[in-house]
Design an enzyme around this catalytic site. Structure first.
Site, PDB file in Angstrom:
ATOM      1  N   CYS A  97       0.831  -1.218   0.000  1.00  0.00           N
ATOM      2  CA  CYS A  97       0.000   0.000   0.000  1.00  0.00           C
ATOM      3  C   CYS A  97       0.856   1.255   0.000  1.00  0.00           C
ATOM      4  O   CYS A  97       0.417   2.311  -0.474  1.00  0.00           O
ATOM      5  CB  CYS A  97      -0.887   0.043   1.246  1.00  0.00           C
ATOM      6  SG  CYS A  97      -1.273  -1.520   2.018  1.00  0.00           S
ATOM      7  N   ASP A 128      -3.239  -2.551   7.938  1.00  0.00           N
ATOM      8  CA  ASP A 128      -4.213  -3.438   8.560  1.00  0.00           C
ATOM      9  C   ASP A 128      -4.088  -4.888   8.109  1.00  0.00           C
ATOM     10  O   ASP A 128      -4.290  -5.811   8.893  1.00  0.00           O
ATOM     11  CB  ASP A 128      -5.630  -2.938   8.268  1.00  0.00           C
ATOM     12  CG  ASP A 128      -5.948  -1.665   9.032  1.00  0.00           C
ATOM     13  OD1 ASP A 128      -5.018  -1.085   9.607  1.00  0.00           O
ATOM     14  OD2 ASP A 128      -7.124  -1.255   9.051  1.00  0.00           O
ATOM     15  N   CYS A 132      -2.683   3.444   2.915  1.00  0.00           N
ATOM     16  CA  CYS A 132      -3.354   2.404   3.684  1.00  0.00           C
ATOM     17  C   CYS A 132      -4.377   3.016   4.632  1.00  0.00           C
ATOM     18  O   CYS A 132      -4.252   4.160   5.055  1.00  0.00           O
ATOM     19  CB  CYS A 132      -2.340   1.564   4.456  1.00  0.00           C
ATOM     20  SG  CYS A 132      -3.052   0.030   5.087  1.00  0.00           S
ATOM     21  N   ASP A 133      -5.342   2.203   5.020  1.00  0.00           N
ATOM     22  CA  ASP A 133      -6.595   2.596   5.653  1.00  0.00           C
ATOM     23  C   ASP A 133      -6.550   3.845   6.526  1.00  0.00           C
ATOM     24  O   ASP A 133      -7.189   4.850   6.241  1.00  0.00           O
ATOM     25  CB  ASP A 133      -7.132   1.434   6.484  1.00  0.00           C
ATOM     26  CG  ASP A 133      -7.451   0.222   5.623  1.00  0.00           C
ATOM     27  OD1 ASP A 133      -7.201   0.272   4.413  1.00  0.00           O
ATOM     28  OD2 ASP A 133      -7.940  -0.773   6.166  1.00  0.00           O
ATOM     29  N   LYS A 134      -5.832   3.813   7.641  1.00  0.00           N
ATOM     30  CA  LYS A 134      -5.912   4.910   8.610  1.00  0.00           C
ATOM     31  C   LYS A 134      -5.077   6.104   8.205  1.00  0.00           C
ATOM     32  O   LYS A 134      -5.278   7.210   8.717  1.00  0.00           O
ATOM     33  CB  LYS A 134      -5.480   4.430  10.010  1.00  0.00           C
ATOM     34  CG  LYS A 134      -6.196   3.189  10.495  1.00  0.00           C
ATOM     35  CD  LYS A 134      -7.707   3.302  10.393  1.00  0.00           C
ATOM     36  CE  LYS A 134      -8.401   1.969  10.588  1.00  0.00           C
ATOM     37  NZ  LYS A 134      -8.135   0.973   9.547  1.00  0.00           N
ATOM     38  N   CYS A 147      -5.246  -2.407  -1.046  1.00  0.00           N
ATOM     39  CA  CYS A 147      -6.205  -3.471  -1.341  1.00  0.00           C
ATOM     40  C   CYS A 147      -7.237  -3.000  -2.363  1.00  0.00           C
ATOM     41  O   CYS A 147      -7.776  -1.894  -2.255  1.00  0.00           O
ATOM     42  CB  CYS A 147      -6.903  -3.918  -0.062  1.00  0.00           C
ATOM     43  SG  CYS A 147      -5.774  -4.624   1.158  1.00  0.00           S
ATOM     44  N   GLU A 162     -10.209  -4.429  14.084  1.00  0.00           N
ATOM     45  CA  GLU A 162     -11.044  -5.000  13.040  1.00  0.00           C
ATOM     46  C   GLU A 162     -11.058  -6.523  13.167  1.00  0.00           C
ATOM     47  O   GLU A 162     -10.104  -7.115  13.661  1.00  0.00           O
ATOM     48  CB  GLU A 162     -10.520  -4.611  11.656  1.00  0.00           C
ATOM     49  CG  GLU A 162     -10.681  -3.133  11.365  1.00  0.00           C
ATOM     50  CD  GLU A 162     -10.169  -2.751   9.989  1.00  0.00           C
ATOM     51  OE1 GLU A 162      -9.543  -3.595   9.317  1.00  0.00           O
ATOM     52  OE2 GLU A 162     -10.385  -1.600   9.578  1.00  0.00           O
ATOM     53  N   SER A 170     -13.233  -4.726   8.950  1.00  0.00           N
ATOM     54  CA  SER A 170     -12.539  -4.275   7.763  1.00  0.00           C
ATOM     55  C   SER A 170     -13.558  -3.919   6.700  1.00  0.00           C
ATOM     56  O   SER A 170     -14.656  -4.487   6.648  1.00  0.00           O
ATOM     57  CB  SER A 170     -11.629  -5.393   7.255  1.00  0.00           C
ATOM     58  OG  SER A 170     -11.193  -5.118   5.948  1.00  0.00           O
TER      59      SER A 170
END
Length: 584
Positions: free
Chosen positions: A66, A98, A139-141, A211, A461, A487
């Site tokens: 990521c 994650d 990436c996510d956060k 992702c 998650e 997630s």
């Protein structure tokens, strides 16, 4: 004359008066001679030091694919800044990825990292007096963390997503990392050999990028465009595409235009803009984490916008994008179909967006959308007047089990009601072990508690557990609720953010094995069918639980974090500000 010089001559159209910019505190006047000596030490000229200072922050690292292209993209943006008359200053922040943190104690670090990212960007900008900001995340956060910092600092800013991964190929089908998580359950059920697990894990993630499905990273990348902090149709291009360099360069150039106009994030991210962003989360069948991050971003701008506000928008939003995990396609396909703006064009046509919101392009959302032509030949994005379902990509819930709300992603689900007896676990590890041991009963409601923001701490998650249930063939046969999170890749009847959390003695803490739980995603309700007087007696016997974390970052987070329905934030926000950094 080289190309860079030509571009410099073309782009350097603004002159800037530093007397009102933050960077004057480190670069202007005789008293700043010691400060300037550091810049000369880095090879800068007097002319460069006289320019506005633009922070270019990257969440790049070697933790996961990521993030691996972000530093390169940030360096391309630097060239854009410098060519347009600024002085770019690169720095980095952390990420917790994650997919690697998932399924063990490391996941407690994930949501905490959002606050650390926002804080670290704030501190670096404050300490070095940067005038504007371009932020790169993958990436996510790191996406909401970066945008939270922009809203907190309120200097002219542009957010750039690093791009998604391309899909892997396995047995002539596109696959993502979620297929790998789910095959773990399949293997545990004895339904496939270990060799198949190894084959899939080697091909599921074929290169750089986040992702690929409409999980949290891509959801928040869509949010960034919808809310106006990213350039139009800039975020869905996959990480390996050469167009990512063009986006990065354009962001560097455009941030100087924003600085010249003094167009700031809080002028862009209004209440209406947050409503637009919530629409796009629901319309794309996005991650439930969007309902955690939007309130946290709004908090930085002094806007009241909690889970219930988000849920109200969800109720009237058509589900339009056929994206994984509930659908068939990935981010690459959405990009090739026309991107976020293609989806928003149809929403605006149906009167479901506020078109007058300003964006970092310098134009309104509606003006940007006017430049888009609807593509009737693509199969990923359905028209808003002929959606996949009239509503219901993501749904907010409330009831006796969750007075402070809960959330469920129903995109792709055929069953919207579920009633069953509780199977109760006080941490994810115990629930996962029960799944692997095939102790989860068909028709039950699996409860995983003490995983909330305070109780975890960190609000983990639960993808490992939910994916394993699917691998076992139980994904449609049980429901799962938690005061933790899911997630964006989770599918099935999985309800997260249940509040108040167990650590605060919310109703989820009082559930006992076999209690009946009723969920109705169509009506937006979640109830514990136990008499009030029985719950009162249980509440008298309840005792707080100590987590394993008595020191360090996770302890500090647990002391400060607020409820999930308000975004799980850790400070009072813009409403308590005594000054805004951009005005120093």
């Amino acid at each position: 004359m080289n190309r860079g010089a030509l571009e410099s001559e073309h782009y350097m159209t603004h002159s800037f008066d530093k007397s009102k910019l933050p960077s004057r505190h480190v670069s202007v006047g005789p008293e700043r001679a010691p400060h300037r000596s550091y810049y000369y030490a880095m090879g800068l000229t007097e002319e460069q030091i006289a320019r506005p200072f633009v922070g270019v922050v990257s969440a790049g690292n070697d933790s996961a694919p990521c993030n691996t292209t972000l530093d390169h993209q940030a360096d391309v943006a630097r060239r854009g800044v410098d060519e347009a008359g600024g002085l770019s200053r690169r720095f980095n922040t952390i990420t917790v990825t994650d997919g690697i943190a998932m399924g063990h104690q490391g996941m407690k670090s994930s949501l905490v990292s959002r606050e650390v990212i926002a804080d670290s960007v704030e501190l670096s900008v404050r300490g070095h007096c940067y005038d504007a900001l371009v932020g790169f995340a993958g990436c996510d956060k790191s996406l909401p963390g970066m945008m939270m910092a922009m809203l907190r600092l309120n200097v002219p800013s542009i957010f750039v997503y690093g791009g998604s991964i391309l899909p892997g190929r396995y047995k002539e089908k596109d696959v993502t990392v979620v297929d790998v998580f789910e095959i773990v359950g399949k293997y545990a059920a004895g339904a496939c050999p270990l060799s198949e697990v190894h084959e899939l894990e080697k091909v599921a993630c074929p290169g750089h990028g986040a992702c690929g499905g409409q999980y949290t990273a891509n959801t928040m990348a869509c949010v960034a465009e919808a809310i106006g902090l990213s350039l139009p149709n800039s975020n869905m291009a996959p990480a390996p595409y050469t167009t990512r360099d063009q986006v990065a360069h354009a962001a560097g150039v455009q941030v100087m235009e924003l600085l010249a106009r003094d167009l700031r994030p809080r002028e862009i991210c209004t209440r209406d803009a947050f409503e637009n962003a919530a629409r796009v989360v629901a319309a794309t069948g996005g991650s439930t984490n969007g309902a955690l991050h939007l309130p946290a971003m709004a908090h930085e701008a002094g806007i009241d916008f909690d889970l219930f506000d988000v849920a109200e928008i969800f109720k009237t939003t058509p589900y339009m994008a056929d994206l994984k995990p509930g659908g068939n396609y990935v981010a690459k396909d959405m990009y090739e179909a026309g991107g976020v703006y293609m989806l928003m064009k149809s929403l605006l046509t149906e009167g479901l967006l506020h078109g007058d919101c300003m964006t970092v392009s310098g134009k309104t959302l509606g003006e940007n959308i006017d430049e888009i032509t609807w593509n009737p030949d693509q199969k990923v994005i359905y028209p808003a007047n002929k959606p996949i379902t009239p509503t219901g990509g993501v749904v907010g819930l409330r009831g006796s089990l969750a007075p402070d709300g809960a959330i469920v992603k129903v995109a792709g689900m055929s069953r919207l009601q579920f009633t069953g007896p509780a199977q109760v676990f006080d941490c994810e590890e115990d629930a996962f072990a029960a799944v692997e041991a095939r102790q989860i009963k068909e028709g039950s409601v699996v409860v995983i508690r003490y995983e909330g923001p305070k109780g975890g701490p960190g609000m983990r998650e639960m993808l490992s557990t939910t994916a394993a249930l699917y691998g076992l063939g139980m994904g449609e046969k049980v429901a799962l609720i938690t005061d933790g999170r899911f997630s964006g890749a989770t599918r099935g009847f999985c309800i997260g953010h249940v509040g108040p959390e167990a650590a605060e003695c919310g109703p989820i803490a009082l559930i006992e094995e076999g209690d009946e739980i009723a969920i109705d995603a169509a009506a937006g309700t979640i109830d514990l069918n136990v008499a009030a007087e029985v719950l009162d007696e249980r509440r008298k016997l309840w005792k707080p639980r100590l987590s394993d974390y008595g020191a360090g970052a996770l302890w500090r987070y647990a002391q400060n974090v607020g409820p999930a329905y308000k975004g799980a934030v850790t400070h009072p926000g813009a409403k308590e500000e005594r000054h805004v950094y951009a005005d120093i």
